[in-house]
Design a protein around this motif. Structure first.
Motif, short mmCIF file in Angstrom:
data_model
loop_
_atom_site.label_atom_id
_atom_site.label_comp_id
_atom_site.label_asym_id
_atom_site.label_seq_id
_atom_site.Cartn_x
_atom_site.Cartn_y
_atom_site.Cartn_z
N ARG A 49 66.18 -3.02 80.86
CA ARG A 49 65.73 -1.78 80.24
C ARG A 49 66.26 -0.62 81.07
NH1 ARG A 49 59.39 -2.70 80.17
NH2 ARG A 49 59.97 -3.10 82.32
N LYS A 50 66.73 0.41 80.39
CA LYS A 50 67.24 1.60 81.07
C LYS A 50 66.06 2.34 81.70
CE LYS A 50 70.45 5.36 80.27
NZ LYS A 50 71.26 6.06 79.28
N VAL A 51 66.17 2.66 82.99
CA VAL A 51 65.06 3.29 83.70
C VAL A 51 65.53 4.48 84.54
CG1 VAL A 51 63.66 1.19 83.86
CG2 VAL A 51 65.29 1.71 85.68
N GLU A 52 64.58 5.36 84.78
CA GLU A 52 64.71 6.46 85.74
C GLU A 52 63.43 6.39 86.57
OE1 GLU A 52 64.73 11.34 85.87
OE2 GLU A 52 65.06 10.33 83.97
N ILE A 53 63.59 6.16 87.88
CA ILE A 53 62.42 5.95 88.73
C ILE A 53 62.50 6.82 89.97
CG2 ILE A 53 60.98 4.26 89.94
CD1 ILE A 53 62.36 2.08 88.30
N TYR A 54 61.39 7.50 90.27
CA TYR A 54 61.25 8.28 91.48
C TYR A 54 60.43 7.46 92.48
CZ TYR A 54 62.47 12.36 88.59
OH TYR A 54 63.10 13.25 87.77
N HIS A 55 60.97 7.29 93.69
CA HIS A 55 60.29 6.50 94.71
C HIS A 55 59.95 7.36 95.93
CE1 HIS A 55 61.24 2.45 93.08
NE2 HIS A 55 62.29 3.07 92.59
N ASP A 56 58.81 7.06 96.53
CA ASP A 56 58.48 7.65 97.82
C ASP A 56 59.42 7.02 98.84
OD1 ASP A 56 57.34 7.79 100.50
OD2 ASP A 56 55.49 8.46 99.56
N PRO A 57 60.24 7.81 99.54
CA PRO A 57 61.23 7.24 100.46
C PRO A 57 60.62 6.64 101.73
CG PRO A 57 61.28 9.62 100.58
CD PRO A 57 60.33 9.26 99.48
N VAL A 58 59.36 6.91 102.00
CA VAL A 58 58.70 6.34 103.18
C VAL A 58 58.15 4.96 102.84
CG1 VAL A 58 56.85 6.63 104.88
CG2 VAL A 58 58.17 8.62 104.12
N THR A 59 57.37 4.89 101.76
CA THR A 59 56.70 3.64 101.39
C THR A 59 57.51 2.78 100.42
OG1 THR A 59 55.56 4.58 99.47
CG2 THR A 59 54.46 4.77 101.62
N GLY A 60 58.42 3.41 99.69
CA GLY A 60 59.18 2.71 98.67
C GLY A 60 58.44 2.60 97.35
N LYS A 61 57.21 3.05 97.31
CA LYS A 61 56.38 2.97 96.10
C LYS A 61 56.95 3.85 94.99
CE LYS A 61 51.76 3.96 94.40
NZ LYS A 61 50.49 4.60 94.68
N ALA A 62 56.94 3.33 93.76
CA ALA A 62 57.36 4.12 92.59
C ALA A 62 56.29 5.17 92.31
CB ALA A 62 57.55 3.22 91.39
N VAL A 63 56.71 6.44 92.29
CA VAL A 63 55.81 7.55 92.05
C VAL A 63 55.78 7.90 90.56
CG1 VAL A 63 55.39 9.99 92.57
CG2 VAL A 63 56.13 8.43 94.38
N LYS A 64 56.94 7.79 89.92
CA LYS A 64 57.07 8.09 88.49
C LYS A 64 58.15 7.19 87.92
CE LYS A 64 58.17 11.78 85.22
NZ LYS A 64 58.63 13.16 85.08
N THR A 65 57.85 6.53 86.80
CA THR A 65 58.80 5.64 86.15
C THR A 65 58.95 6.03 84.69
OG1 THR A 65 58.15 3.81 87.59
CG2 THR A 65 59.31 3.23 85.56
N GLU A 66 60.19 6.15 84.25
CA GLU A 66 60.47 6.42 82.84
C GLU A 66 61.36 5.30 82.34
OE1 GLU A 66 61.93 10.32 81.94
OE2 GLU A 66 60.61 11.25 83.42
N ILE A 67 60.88 4.57 81.33
CA ILE A 67 61.68 3.53 80.70
C ILE A 67 62.32 4.15 79.47
CG2 ILE A 67 61.64 1.27 79.57
CD1 ILE A 67 59.21 0.63 81.40
N LYS A 68 63.65 4.12 79.44
CA LYS A 68 64.40 4.83 78.41
C LYS A 68 64.72 3.96 77.19
CE LYS A 68 64.98 8.45 81.07
NZ LYS A 68 64.63 9.80 80.81
N GLY A 69 64.52 2.69 77.28
CA GLY A 69 64.85 1.87 76.13
C GLY A 69 64.76 0.42 76.37
#
Length: 88
Positions: free
Chosen positions: A68-88
């Protein structure tokens, strides 16, 4: 009057599309960008684009393990996904 309205729209536009704020930690505390991407690839992600955002996030564009096409923002310290958008 139109010029004032147009100017206010132009100035407000970046705020409307701005991504999340991920961290305020010093960059010395951030994960190594290449090692971080390697971890995601090992989890099945395909990374087409990687960048550091103005909100201090690691942002990836690509595909998850389910293709699935994704756009994901991660916290660079923890690696945790902060915001995920699935495009399709």
């Amino acid at each position: 009057m139109r010029k004032v309205l147009l100017l206010s729209l132009v100035l407000a536009s970046p705020l409307a599309i701005a991504g999340p704020q991920c961290t305020t930690a010093e960059r010395s505390q951030w994960q190594d960008p290449q090692a971080f991407q390697d971890q995601l690839k090992a989890q099945g992600y395909q990374i087409n684009k990687f960048k550091v955002t103005d909100g201090n996030c690691y942002e990836i564009y690509g595909f998850d393990k389910d293709q699935r096409k994704v756009e994901i923002y991660h916290d660079p310290v923890t690696g945790k996904a902060v915001k995920t958008e699935i495009k399709g």
